[in-house]
Motif scaffolding. Structure first.
Motif, PDB file in Angstrom:
ATOM      1  N   GLN A 142      -6.084 -15.382  10.998  1.00  0.00           N
ATOM      2  CA  GLN A 142      -5.287 -14.771   9.942  1.00  0.00           C
ATOM      3  C   GLN A 142      -4.472 -15.873   9.252  1.00  0.00           C
ATOM      4  O   GLN A 142      -3.452 -16.317   9.745  1.00  0.00           O
ATOM      5  CB  GLN A 142      -4.383 -13.699  10.532  1.00  0.00           C
ATOM      6  N   ARG A 143      -4.945 -16.310   8.080  1.00  0.00           N
ATOM      7  CA  ARG A 143      -4.456 -17.551   7.483  1.00  0.00           C
ATOM      8  C   ARG A 143      -3.130 -17.406   6.763  1.00  0.00           C
ATOM      9  O   ARG A 143      -2.418 -18.394   6.580  1.00  0.00           O
ATOM     10  CB  ARG A 143      -5.508 -18.098   6.505  1.00  0.00           C
ATOM     11  N   HIS A 144      -2.790 -16.226   6.283  1.00  0.00           N
ATOM     12  CA  HIS A 144      -1.673 -16.115   5.346  1.00  0.00           C
ATOM     13  C   HIS A 144      -0.501 -15.273   5.829  1.00  0.00           C
ATOM     14  O   HIS A 144       0.596 -15.408   5.302  1.00  0.00           O
ATOM     15  CB  HIS A 144      -2.175 -15.543   4.007  1.00  0.00           C
ATOM     16  N   ASP A 145      -0.719 -14.394   6.798  1.00  0.00           N
ATOM     17  CA  ASP A 145       0.318 -13.410   7.096  1.00  0.00           C
ATOM     18  C   ASP A 145       0.403 -13.151   8.599  1.00  0.00           C
ATOM     19  O   ASP A 145      -0.396 -12.392   9.156  1.00  0.00           O
ATOM     20  CB  ASP A 145       0.011 -12.101   6.362  1.00  0.00           C
ATOM     21  N   PRO A 146       1.362 -13.750   9.295  1.00  0.00           N
ATOM     22  CA  PRO A 146       1.482 -13.524  10.744  1.00  0.00           C
ATOM     23  C   PRO A 146       1.821 -12.092  11.106  1.00  0.00           C
ATOM     24  O   PRO A 146       1.623 -11.675  12.248  1.00  0.00           O
ATOM     25  CB  PRO A 146       2.602 -14.485  11.155  1.00  0.00           C
ATOM     26  N   THR A 147       2.337 -11.307  10.143  1.00  0.00           N
ATOM     27  CA  THR A 147       2.674  -9.915  10.429  1.00  0.00           C
ATOM     28  C   THR A 147       1.444  -9.113  10.835  1.00  0.00           C
ATOM     29  O   THR A 147       1.540  -8.163  11.624  1.00  0.00           O
ATOM     30  CB  THR A 147       3.348  -9.259   9.213  1.00  0.00           C
ATOM     31  N   VAL A 148       0.275  -9.487  10.305  1.00  0.00           N
ATOM     32  CA  VAL A 148      -0.956  -8.772  10.659  1.00  0.00           C
ATOM     33  C   VAL A 148      -1.208  -8.885  12.158  1.00  0.00           C
ATOM     34  O   VAL A 148      -1.484  -7.889  12.839  1.00  0.00           O
ATOM     35  CB  VAL A 148      -2.153  -9.324   9.868  1.00  0.00           C
ATOM     36  N   LEU A 149      -1.074 -10.083  12.718  1.00  0.00           N
ATOM     37  CA  LEU A 149      -1.299 -10.263  14.150  1.00  0.00           C
ATOM     38  C   LEU A 149      -0.157  -9.671  14.965  1.00  0.00           C
ATOM     39  O   LEU A 149      -0.376  -9.165  16.070  1.00  0.00           O
ATOM     40  CB  LEU A 149      -1.468 -11.739  14.471  1.00  0.00           C
ATOM     41  N   GLU A 150       1.056  -9.721  14.446  1.00  0.00           N
ATOM     42  CA  GLU A 150       2.171  -9.087  15.146  1.00  0.00           C
ATOM     43  C   GLU A 150       1.919  -7.582  15.274  1.00  0.00           C
ATOM     44  O   GLU A 150       2.177  -6.975  16.332  1.00  0.00           O
ATOM     45  CB  GLU A 150       3.474  -9.334  14.396  1.00  0.00           C
ATOM     46  N   ALA A 151       1.415  -6.982  14.205  1.00  0.00           N
ATOM     47  CA  ALA A 151       1.108  -5.550  14.249  1.00  0.00           C
ATOM     48  C   ALA A 151      -0.039  -5.272  15.213  1.00  0.00           C
ATOM     49  O   ALA A 151      -0.009  -4.284  15.958  1.00  0.00           O
ATOM     50  CB  ALA A 151       0.760  -5.047  12.848  1.00  0.00           C
ATOM     51  N   ALA A 152      -1.051  -6.136  15.220  1.00  0.00           N
ATOM     52  CA  ALA A 152      -2.176  -5.943  16.137  1.00  0.00           C
ATOM     53  C   ALA A 152      -1.710  -6.001  17.582  1.00  0.00           C
ATOM     54  O   ALA A 152      -2.173  -5.232  18.438  1.00  0.00           O
ATOM     55  CB  ALA A 152      -3.248  -6.996  15.878  1.00  0.00           C
ATOM     56  N   GLY A 197       2.523   2.655   4.057  1.00  0.00           N
ATOM     57  CA  GLY A 197       2.944   1.859   2.911  1.00  0.00           C
ATOM     58  C   GLY A 197       2.590   0.387   3.104  1.00  0.00           C
ATOM     59  O   GLY A 197       1.854   0.010   4.016  1.00  0.00           O
ATOM     60  N   ARG A 198       3.129  -0.451   2.206  1.00  0.00           N
ATOM     61  CA  ARG A 198       2.880  -1.890   2.317  1.00  0.00           C
ATOM     62  C   ARG A 198       3.828  -2.464   3.354  1.00  0.00           C
ATOM     63  O   ARG A 198       5.036  -2.450   3.193  1.00  0.00           O
ATOM     64  CB  ARG A 198       3.078  -2.577   0.953  1.00  0.00           C
ATOM     65  N   ILE A 199       3.261  -3.005   4.420  1.00  0.00           N
ATOM     66  CA  ILE A 199       4.040  -3.546   5.519  1.00  0.00           C
ATOM     67  C   ILE A 199       4.407  -4.999   5.251  1.00  0.00           C
ATOM     68  O   ILE A 199       5.524  -5.432   5.540  1.00  0.00           O
ATOM     69  CB  ILE A 199       3.256  -3.440   6.847  1.00  0.00           C
ATOM     70  N   SER A 200       3.473  -5.761   4.688  1.00  0.00           N
ATOM     71  CA  SER A 200       3.692  -7.174   4.381  1.00  0.00           C
ATOM     72  C   SER A 200       2.707  -7.572   3.297  1.00  0.00           C
ATOM     73  O   SER A 200       1.986  -6.731   2.756  1.00  0.00           O
ATOM     74  CB  SER A 200       3.515  -8.038   5.632  1.00  0.00           C
ATOM     75  N   ASP A 201       2.656  -8.862   2.986  1.00  0.00           N
ATOM     76  CA  ASP A 201       1.790  -9.317   1.903  1.00  0.00           C
ATOM     77  C   ASP A 201       0.323  -8.952   2.146  1.00  0.00           C
ATOM     78  O   ASP A 201      -0.407  -8.627   1.206  1.00  0.00           O
ATOM     79  CB  ASP A 201       1.904 -10.839   1.731  1.00  0.00           C
ATOM     80  N   CYS A 202      -0.128  -9.025   3.395  1.00  0.00           N
ATOM     81  CA  CYS A 202      -1.539  -8.807   3.700  1.00  0.00           C
ATOM     82  C   CYS A 202      -1.797  -7.574   4.552  1.00  0.00           C
ATOM     83  O   CYS A 202      -2.935  -7.361   4.985  1.00  0.00           O
ATOM     84  CB  CYS A 202      -2.117 -10.042   4.408  1.00  0.00           C
ATOM     85  N   LEU A 203      -0.797  -6.769   4.798  1.00  0.00           N
ATOM     86  CA  LEU A 203      -0.982  -5.578   5.633  1.00  0.00           C
ATOM     87  C   LEU A 203      -0.470  -4.341   4.917  1.00  0.00           C
ATOM     88  O   LEU A 203       0.689  -4.286   4.501  1.00  0.00           O
ATOM     89  CB  LEU A 203      -0.249  -5.744   6.967  1.00  0.00           C
ATOM     90  N   GLU A 204      -1.365  -3.375   4.787  1.00  0.00           N
ATOM     91  CA  GLU A 204      -1.003  -2.099   4.158  1.00  0.00           C
ATOM     92  C   GLU A 204      -1.602  -0.968   4.980  1.00  0.00           C
ATOM     93  O   GLU A 204      -2.717  -1.078   5.492  1.00  0.00           O
ATOM     94  CB  GLU A 204      -1.521  -2.045   2.724  1.00  0.00           C
ATOM     95  N   LEU A 205      -0.852   0.117   5.109  1.00  0.00           N
ATOM     96  CA  LEU A 205      -1.323   1.280   5.848  1.00  0.00           C
ATOM     97  C   LEU A 205      -1.166   2.515   4.972  1.00  0.00           C
ATOM     98  O   LEU A 205      -0.080   2.786   4.466  1.00  0.00           O
ATOM     99  CB  LEU A 205      -0.539   1.441   7.151  1.00  0.00           C
ATOM    100  N   ARG A 206      -2.267   3.225   4.763  1.00  0.00           N
ATOM    101  CA  ARG A 206      -2.263   4.440   3.957  1.00  0.00           C
ATOM    102  C   ARG A 206      -2.773   5.610   4.793  1.00  0.00           C
ATOM    103  O   ARG A 206      -3.590   5.435   5.693  1.00  0.00           O
ATOM    104  CB  ARG A 206      -3.159   4.284   2.721  1.00  0.00           C
ATOM    105  N   TYR A 207      -2.286   6.802   4.452  1.00  0.00           N
ATOM    106  CA  TYR A 207      -2.739   8.012   5.120  1.00  0.00           C
ATOM    107  C   TYR A 207      -3.606   8.826   4.165  1.00  0.00           C
ATOM    108  O   TYR A 207      -3.408   8.801   2.947  1.00  0.00           O
ATOM    109  CB  TYR A 207      -1.546   8.838   5.600  1.00  0.00           C
ATOM    110  N   PHE A 208      -4.598   9.553   4.721  1.00  0.00           N
ATOM    111  CA  PHE A 208      -5.466  10.399   3.895  1.00  0.00           C
ATOM    112  C   PHE A 208      -5.676  11.737   4.586  1.00  0.00           C
ATOM    113  O   PHE A 208      -5.569  11.844   5.815  1.00  0.00           O
ATOM    114  CB  PHE A 208      -6.806   9.714   3.626  1.00  0.00           C
ATOM    115  N   SER A 209      -5.977  12.750   3.784  1.00  0.00           N
ATOM    116  CA  SER A 209      -6.143  14.107   4.317  1.00  0.00           C
ATOM    117  C   SER A 209      -7.573  14.603   4.282  1.00  0.00           C
ATOM    118  O   SER A 209      -7.944  15.497   5.036  1.00  0.00           O
ATOM    119  CB  SER A 209      -5.254  15.094   3.536  1.00  0.00           C
ATOM    120  N   ASP A 210      -8.402  14.061   3.377  1.00  0.00           N
ATOM    121  CA  ASP A 210      -9.786  14.528   3.274  1.00  0.00           C
ATOM    122  C   ASP A 210     -10.672  13.382   2.807  1.00  0.00           C
ATOM    123  O   ASP A 210     -10.202  12.271   2.530  1.00  0.00           O
ATOM    124  CB  ASP A 210      -9.892  15.717   2.314  1.00  0.00           C
TER     125      ASP A 210
END
Length: 526
Positions: free
Chosen positions: A103-113, A134-147
């Motif tokens: 993960q070259r740009h955003d350590p938050t991605v690995l912290e979340a993992a 929502g947007r957690i960091s520059d390279c990490l985003e989490l969205r919810y969907f219903s269908d």
């Protein structure tokens, strides 16, 4: 265990020396988390047969937090656990990579993992943000969907955002042309100069725990082909064996061809190899970056391939991709912390997670509480135990590990003697960066009118775990609980008298421990 395999299997016992064997001093086994017990036994038997006294070392490389292998056992996890239990082995035989090489740009991605890695559960503020989305960091985003429609809309947004960077004029092109350019194909879908190594088939990848259904890898692949291969699907001349021109495909079994020079069967394509299928006036060709030459499609069996726009997390294990979108359906059958951790550690840059809304528990919470490794009743170094029975100290109470079981039973003894009361993983609100976050201390103990919070720190050898704990300790201090916080670790093993000492100090209202460790004001080495 491993000895049972070495002593038992007929095919292992009958192994004989081969003239084609190439001697070695050191043997490196990569992606060791994917090696099952049988294959490891086969490897050691081969070493025992061919060069039992000249092998200097076997080096196992992998991540013990990933999904266990297909097949029996979890030998790599067993090896790491065994080494961690002995200080000498941990010092002399273990090297833990702490640098971020993917993960070259955003350590938050690995912290979340790492929130889904083993016992690391001390970054509650980040976990709380993920649950909200929502947007957690520059390279990490989490969205919810219903269908399905909402999920597919998010997938289109993900691909469009990637094209905004890689194909700036994509809006002026057809979806198929733009997607071809995204993969470094010509806009017409052919491979430039027949050079598969120059392709960017790993530019975007969709992952799912499942194969079937609209949220599975097959459903995602079909949606992507409908969205970005519509022109080819509409032309009968650009179709072959259920695939269309410029389809991204994956091999689902190894391909061996006989080599007349070496007179051996050579591996040409591996199970999991991703390539592209191209049709033209001179016939159909399949291109794979791992091969210097293209393959004549007429020599291939179409049944050995599937669409690869979407892959299962299991199939993607061991691979890496530039940008990854992971779909986490509400279905619970395969959800586990190892699966989510493996999925979240596949991206080099951007990671987008699509989580299905549920009237039941959040799928991320379900995954975080389930471990397929813990459910595997096998062990390389000792007779396996019944983890479900061992980790249930009282009816209806499940703890996470053997050491938590021991702590729980020590507290039960004091409770039954009328000395204290306690709860396991109760709720406590702590402030993190100005936000109130609900955390769950391992044990909340009441004795003689005082409340103590007992946290067992089981993975302090990992930098991310230690860093997250320090953040949680600051939250305890900010809430005014620092003097009531007790911590323990089992880095040097567990002694019954030390465990009894912690309980006795709580009962006496005189917590001691070692403040010089930095983990808390009252830290005990068990």
């Amino acid at each position: 265990g491993l000895r049972d395999y070495l002593d038992g299997g007929a095919d292992l016992k009958s192994m004989t020396r081969s003239k084609g064997f190439e001697p070695f001093d050191n043997l490196v086994v990569d992606e060791m988390s994917m090696v099952n017990l049988y294959h490891l036994a086969l490897l050691f038997r081969a070493i025992e047969v061919h060069q039992p006294t000249t092998t200097l070392r076997v080096i196992l490389v992998g991540d013990e937090n990933q999904l266990p292998p297909i097949g029996c056992g979890k030998p790599f996890n067993d090896v790491i656990s065994h080494l961690r239990r002995t200080p000498e082995y941990q010092t002399e035989n273990t090297i833990r990579l702490t640098a971020n090489c993917r993960q070259r740009h955003d350590p938050t991605v690995l912290e979340a993992a790492h929130l889904f890695a083993g016992g690391n559960r001390y970054h509650e503020e980040l976990y709380d943000r993920m649950r909200k989305g929502g947007r957690i960091s520059d390279c990490l985003e989490l969205r919810y969907f219903s269908d399905a429609a909402e999920m597919q809309s998010h997938v289109r947004d993900f691909v469009t955002a990637t094209m905004d960077q890689a194909v700036p004029d994509h809006a002026a092109r057809s979806p198929q042309e733009a997607f071809n350019l995204l993969l470094n194909l010509y806009d017409g879908g052919h491979v430039p100069n027949n050079d598969a190594a120059a392709l960017a088939l790993d530019r975007v990848q969709l992952l799912s725990p499942y194969r079937g259904g609209v949220t599975g890898s097959l459903g995602l692949s079909n949606f992507m082909r409908d969205a970005y291969r519509a022109d080819a699907k509409a032309d009968q001349r650009r179709q072959a064996d259920g695939f269309v021109h410029s389809d991204k495909v994956v091999r689902i079994k190894n391909l061996y061809w006989y080599d007349r020079v070496t007179r051996q069967m050579d591996l040409k394509l591996s199970n999991g190899s991703v390539g592209v299928l191209c049709g033209g006036a001179k016939g159909w060709k399949a291109f794979f970056p791992e091969s210097e030459w293209w393959f004549d499609w007429q020599r291939m069996d179409a049944e050995d391939f599937e669409l690869a726009y979407g892959l299962t997390v299991h199939k993607a294990q061991g691979s890496e991709f530039e940008e990854v979108l992971v779909v986490i359906p509400e279905r619970r059958a395969l959800l586990s912390r190892e699966l989510v951790y493996t999925a979240m550690t596949r991206s080099k840059t951007r990671l987008t997670m699509l989580v299905e809304r549920s009237d039941r528990a959040n799928p991320l919470a379900v995954a975080r509480e389930r471990s397929v490794l813990a459910q595997r009743n096998s062990s390389v170094f000792a007779r396996p135990f019944d983890s479900a029975r061992l980790f249930e100290p009282e009816q209806g109470v499940r703890v996470r590990s053997k050491i938590e079981y021991m702590i729980y039973m020590a507290l039960v003894a004091a409770r039954d003697a009328g000395q204290l009361t306690f709860t396991y993983e109760g709720s406590l609100v702590l402030p993190f960066d100005g936000r109130d976050v609900t955390v769950h201390p391992d044990f909340v103990v009441q004795a003689h009118g005082r409340t103590y919070y007992w946290e067992h720190l089981g993975m302090l050898d990992r930098q991310d775990y230690a860093r997250d704990w320090r953040e949680r300790r600051r939250a305890y201090a900010a809430a005014g609980h620092e003097d009531a916080l007790l911590t323990t670790d089992d880095m040097t093993g567990v002694r019954a008298e030390r465990l009894a000492e912690v309980v006795a100090d709580i009962v006496a209202g005189t917590p001691a421990g070692r403040p010089d460790t930095g983990w808390s004001l009252h830290h005990y080495l068990l």
